[in-house]
Write a protein that holds these residues in place. Structure first.
Motif, PDB file in Angstrom:
ATOM      1  N   MET A  60       0.851  -1.196   0.000  1.00  0.00           N
ATOM      2  CA  MET A  60       0.000   0.000   0.000  1.00  0.00           C
ATOM      3  C   MET A  60       0.891   1.252   0.000  1.00  0.00           C
ATOM      4  N   ASN A  61       0.768   2.066  -1.024  1.00  0.00           N
ATOM      5  CA  ASN A  61       1.502   3.327  -1.105  1.00  0.00           C
ATOM      6  C   ASN A  61       0.596   4.453  -0.612  1.00  0.00           C
ATOM      7  N   VAL A  62       1.009   5.101   0.466  1.00  0.00           N
ATOM      8  CA  VAL A  62       0.173   6.118   1.110  1.00  0.00           C
ATOM      9  C   VAL A  62       0.828   7.491   0.977  1.00  0.00           C
ATOM     10  N   LEU A  63       0.088   8.416   0.368  1.00  0.00           N
ATOM     11  CA  LEU A  63       0.548   9.799   0.239  1.00  0.00           C
ATOM     12  C   LEU A  63      -0.116  10.633   1.322  1.00  0.00           C
ATOM     13  N   LEU A  64       0.674  11.160   2.240  1.00  0.00           N
ATOM     14  CA  LEU A  64       0.185  11.997   3.345  1.00  0.00           C
ATOM     15  C   LEU A  64       0.279  13.455   2.912  1.00  0.00           C
ATOM     16  N   LEU A  65      -0.850  14.157   2.899  1.00  0.00           N
ATOM     17  CA  LEU A  65      -0.874  15.547   2.439  1.00  0.00           C
ATOM     18  C   LEU A  65      -1.293  16.489   3.562  1.00  0.00           C
ATOM     19  N   TYR A  66      -0.553  17.578   3.689  1.00  0.00           N
ATOM     20  CA  TYR A  66      -0.880  18.619   4.665  1.00  0.00           C
ATOM     21  C   TYR A  66      -1.211  19.897   3.909  1.00  0.00           C
ATOM     22  N   PRO A  67      -2.454  20.385   3.996  1.00  0.00           N
ATOM     23  CA  PRO A  67      -2.882  21.525   3.173  1.00  0.00           C
ATOM     24  C   PRO A  67      -2.222  22.840   3.568  1.00  0.00           C
ATOM     25  N   LEU A  68      -2.378  23.798   2.672  1.00  0.00           N
ATOM     26  CA  LEU A  68      -1.824  25.134   2.877  1.00  0.00           C
ATOM     27  C   LEU A  68      -2.529  25.870   4.008  1.00  0.00           C
ATOM     28  N   PHE A  69      -1.751  26.636   4.755  1.00  0.00           N
ATOM     29  CA  PHE A  69      -2.291  27.649   5.648  1.00  0.00           C
ATOM     30  C   PHE A  69      -2.408  28.960   4.869  1.00  0.00           C
ATOM     31  N   PRO A  70      -3.488  29.706   5.048  1.00  0.00           N
ATOM     32  CA  PRO A  70      -3.509  31.049   4.463  1.00  0.00           C
ATOM     33  C   PRO A  70      -2.555  31.955   5.235  1.00  0.00           C
ATOM     34  N   LYS A  71      -2.279  33.121   4.692  1.00  0.00           N
ATOM     35  CA  LYS A  71      -1.484  34.087   5.455  1.00  0.00           C
ATOM     36  C   LYS A  71      -2.205  34.363   6.769  1.00  0.00           C
ATOM     37  N   SER A  72      -1.458  34.307   7.848  1.00  0.00           N
ATOM     38  CA  SER A  72      -2.068  34.488   9.160  1.00  0.00           C
ATOM     39  C   SER A  72      -1.069  35.125  10.108  1.00  0.00           C
ATOM     40  N   PHE A  73      -1.497  35.324  11.332  1.00  0.00           N
ATOM     41  CA  PHE A  73      -0.629  35.889  12.364  1.00  0.00           C
ATOM     42  C   PHE A  73       0.653  35.075  12.499  1.00  0.00           C
ATOM     43  N   TRP A  74       0.519  33.746  12.431  1.00  0.00           N
ATOM     44  CA  TRP A  74       1.646  32.855  12.703  1.00  0.00           C
ATOM     45  C   TRP A  74       2.397  32.430  11.455  1.00  0.00           C
ATOM     46  N   SER A  75       2.016  32.881  10.272  1.00  0.00           N
ATOM     47  CA  SER A  75       2.657  32.355   9.063  1.00  0.00           C
ATOM     48  C   SER A  75       4.079  32.891   8.868  1.00  0.00           C
ATOM     49  N   PHE A  76       4.339  34.126   9.264  1.00  0.00           N
ATOM     50  CA  PHE A  76       5.703  34.674   9.322  1.00  0.00           C
ATOM     51  C   PHE A  76       6.508  34.497   8.031  1.00  0.00           C
ATOM     52  N   GLU A  77       5.859  34.661   6.860  1.00  0.00           N
ATOM     53  CA  GLU A  77       6.581  34.430   5.608  1.00  0.00           C
ATOM     54  C   GLU A  77       7.826  35.303   5.482  1.00  0.00           C
ATOM     55  N   LYS A  78       7.671  36.600   5.764  1.00  0.00           N
ATOM     56  CA  LYS A  78       8.800  37.522   5.605  1.00  0.00           C
ATOM     57  C   LYS A  78       9.941  37.182   6.567  1.00  0.00           C
ATOM     58  N   THR A  79       9.586  36.778   7.774  1.00  0.00           N
ATOM     59  CA  THR A  79      10.601  36.437   8.765  1.00  0.00           C
ATOM     60  C   THR A  79      11.282  35.119   8.418  1.00  0.00           C
ATOM     61  N   LEU A  80      10.480  34.124   8.003  1.00  0.00           N
ATOM     62  CA  LEU A  80      11.049  32.826   7.628  1.00  0.00           C
ATOM     63  C   LEU A  80      11.996  32.947   6.445  1.00  0.00           C
ATOM     64  N   ALA A  81      11.649  33.842   5.520  1.00  0.00           N
ATOM     65  CA  ALA A  81      12.479  34.013   4.327  1.00  0.00           C
ATOM     66  C   ALA A  81      13.897  34.454   4.685  1.00  0.00           C
ATOM     67  N   LEU A  82      14.050  35.173   5.789  1.00  0.00           N
ATOM     68  CA  LEU A  82      15.379  35.610   6.210  1.00  0.00           C
ATOM     69  C   LEU A  82      16.294  34.429   6.503  1.00  0.00           C
ATOM     70  N   LEU A  83      15.695  33.313   6.920  1.00  0.00           N
ATOM     71  CA  LEU A  83      16.474  32.133   7.309  1.00  0.00           C
ATOM     72  C   LEU A  83      16.308  30.977   6.321  1.00  0.00           C
ATOM     73  N   ASP A  84      15.744  31.273   5.153  1.00  0.00           N
ATOM     74  CA  ASP A  84      15.538  30.248   4.125  1.00  0.00           C
ATOM     75  C   ASP A  84      14.672  29.094   4.616  1.00  0.00           C
ATOM     76  N   ARG A  85      13.697  29.386   5.488  1.00  0.00           N
ATOM     77  CA  ARG A  85      12.742  28.372   5.932  1.00  0.00           C
ATOM     78  C   ARG A  85      11.423  28.563   5.189  1.00  0.00           C
ATOM     79  N   LYS A  86      10.653  27.478   5.067  1.00  0.00           N
ATOM     80  CA  LYS A  86       9.394  27.526   4.331  1.00  0.00           C
ATOM     81  C   LYS A  86       8.175  27.600   5.243  1.00  0.00           C
ATOM     82  N   ALA A  87       8.269  27.052   6.449  1.00  0.00           N
ATOM     83  CA  ALA A  87       7.117  26.996   7.349  1.00  0.00           C
ATOM     84  C   ALA A  87       7.603  27.004   8.790  1.00  0.00           C
ATOM     85  N   MET A  88       6.718  27.412   9.696  1.00  0.00           N
ATOM     86  CA  MET A  88       7.099  27.457  11.104  1.00  0.00           C
ATOM     87  C   MET A  88       7.206  26.067  11.707  1.00  0.00           C
ATOM     88  N   LEU A  89       6.158  25.244  11.511  1.00  0.00           N
ATOM     89  CA  LEU A  89       6.077  23.952  12.188  1.00  0.00           C
ATOM     90  C   LEU A  89       5.687  22.851  11.211  1.00  0.00           C
TER      91      LEU A  89
END
Length: 528
Positions: A1-30
């Motif tokens: 059995m091949n199982v694909l686990l998918l985690y959907p997108l978060f919209p921009k939010s208080f905790w998304s921190f895109e601009k801050t994460l970009a400084l450290l080349d990270r894609k997501a907080m958690l």
């Protein structure tokens, strides 16, 4: 059995921190801790691939590979979740869905084609799902019927499925459930009021695994109330400390806790000695009447401002949640929240309008009173309340926007960060030795230079930034790295406060136009 686990997108939010994460080349907080735990609970003879859509998109090769697609999501992720289910069904895939959103609103998930609903807590319902798969069943709904699992039997999550470099922090869980009964909270609906904890040795094995896989950064204990069972927390911390010393403090920790943490100095000291650096508190509002009405009695027993300061002076950076829109709330609630945040120097203050979440006590009360505007909900910071409040909705929304904008004015934010870290500098921290120091790389240097350029040269904060940094060097030099990382959050909030203002003001105009249309329609009917 091949199982694909998918985690959907978060919209921009208080905790998304895109601009801050970009400084450290990270894609997501958690990372998606729920899905890697699901992978550990399913038969290990199955093959797994995990795609976090917040990190990257799914390839057609991965769609083709999958025999089964499993998704999990919170309510805030629902739009992308529903789109991903449709995409899987268009490709002829069997789809199973679980998590908080599906558990709260299963019909919305089944309406778009999900074949299997794995609801409630997976330790109970995933074995039922596996049995159904082995019988050849092509659909089904699996519920725990009120049974809560013993989390001491939960296996070590499949952390090996994660792309470590994509995340700013790692996730682990020690406990589920909360002993309190806040009217608006869905945690007690999902996990109950009796906190269930893992054993100390069990969680240390998870940390061992993360250590072996090479993780050396921050870990967020995702417990909704880490101190719900103080006795067991202290037993865990007693075992954690020698592990941290032996491994030369490879991790720092953050978590969520109730405000009564301030009443237990021993517990705070133990957390700090184990390298806990931050804690999120659900303060909600400084208005005691609102706290009483919403049954958050634990926040009325002592001074909230004194509690925040006591926690900070113990060495735990305080993040806090605030809500506007409680029943009976008096005008000026937004301004009072700003005043409280400024007084206590809380840098990161999550601020939202109250939402009635499905199946909560608040949701049921408002349904009885005929006040629900929508039976769905979205806990993002860019969404109007989904019920009729006791004062004009447009007044609450305008107070909210004004307060959010004021909280994240760059000068005020940097001032709070500085004052908070001066409080943190009064604490006694463990001596970790040179081995615990993290290596400095080009990405870190580049992020530092970017912060210094933007906040110390381009903006009106330039004099404030350098003055505060100099004083940090004089009074709390050990905290400078953490201090600058929190200062970097303003890179996100400067953009996000504009998004909040734009989207809320647009929704208010739509709401007022609809109210006017209804009044005109009613007036016309009365004249006939």
């Amino acid at each position: 059995m091949n199982v694909l686990l998918l985690y959907p997108l978060f919209p921009k939010s208080f905790w998304s921190f895109e601009k801050t994460l970009a400084l450290l080349d990270r894609k997501a907080m958690l990372p998606p801790l729920g899905l890697v735990t699901v992978a550990a609970l399913l038969p290990q003879s199955w093959n797994f691939k995990l795609v976090d859509c917040n990190v990257r998109d799914i390839t057609e090769a991965e769609w083709d590979w999958a025999d089964l697609v499993i998704l999990s999501a919170m309510i805030v992720q629902k739009d992308d979740l529903l789109d991903r289910i449709r995409a899987a069904k268009q490709r002829g895939k069997r789809v199973a869905v679980g998590g908080p959103y599906a558990t709260a609103l299963p019909q919305e998930v089944s309406d778009v084609g999900a074949d299997y609903l794995i609801l409630d807590e997976g330790e109970i319902t995933l074995p039922l799902f596996v049995e159904a798969i082995e019988r050849g069943e092509l659909a089904g709904t699996f519920r725990a019927n009120g049974v809560k699992p013993d989390v001491t039997e939960t296996p070590i999550p499949r952390f090996d499925l994660l792309e470590f470099d994509a995340y700013a922090e790692m996730s682990v869980q020690f406990s589920r459930g909360c002993p309190f009964q806040c009217e608006f909270c869905d945690i007690i609906v999902l996990y109950g009021r009796k906190p269930r904890t893992k054993t100390p040795q069990q969680l240390l094995q998870e940390l061992d695994y993360l250590y072996e896989l090479g993780w050396r950064r921050s870990i967020f204990m995702v417990d909704d109330n880490f101190i719900g069972n103080k006795r067991n927390v202290k037993l865990f911390l007693k075992e954690l400390l020698p592990w941290m010393v032996e491994h030369q403090y490879p991790f720092s920790f953050a978590t969520e806790a109730s405000v009564d943490l301030a009443q237990d100095q021993e517990l705070m000291d133990m957390m700090v000695q184990c390298n806990f650096g931050a804690v999120f508190l659900g303060i909600e509002t400084p208005d005691e009447e609102s706290l009483t009405l919403t049954q958050k009695h634990q926040n009325t027993r002592d001074s909230l401002s004194e509690a925040v300061i006591a926690i900070a002076r113990s060495g735990l950076r305080v993040m806090a949640g605030f809500i506007i829109g409680f029943d009976g709330e008096k005008a000026g609630a937004g301004a009072r929240i700003v005043q409280f945040v400024e007084k206590t120097a809380i840098p990161t203050a999550l601020f939202s309008m109250l939402q009635a979440l499905p199946d909560t006590a608040l949701w049921h009360r408002l349904e009885r009173e005929g006040r629900l505007r929508s039976k769905s909900a979205n806990i993002n910071q860019t969404t109007l309340m989904n019920f009729v409040p006791t004062r004009p909705l447009e007044d609450i929304a305008r107070e909210y926007v004004a307060a959010f904008y004021e909280l994240y004015d760059p000068e005020r934010f940097l001032d709070r960060v500085y004052r908070h870290f001066r409080l943190l500098g009064e604490a006694t921290y463990p001596k970790k030795g040179k081995g615990s120091r993290k290596p400095i790389n080009w990405v870190t240097v580049r992020a530092l230079l970017t912060i210094c350029w933007r906040q110390g040269a381009l903006r009106k904060t330039r004099w404030q930034f350098w003055r505060n940094l100099w004083n940090m060097w004089r009074h709390n030099p050990g905290g400078i790295s953490s201090y600058l990382s929190v200062c970097a959050q303003i890179e996100h909030f400067m953009e996000y406060r504009e998004i909040v203002r734009s989207e809320i003001e647009e929704q208010v105009q739509q709401f007022l136009a609809e109210e006017l249309r209804l009044k005109n329609s009613q007036r016309a009917e009365a004249m006939v």
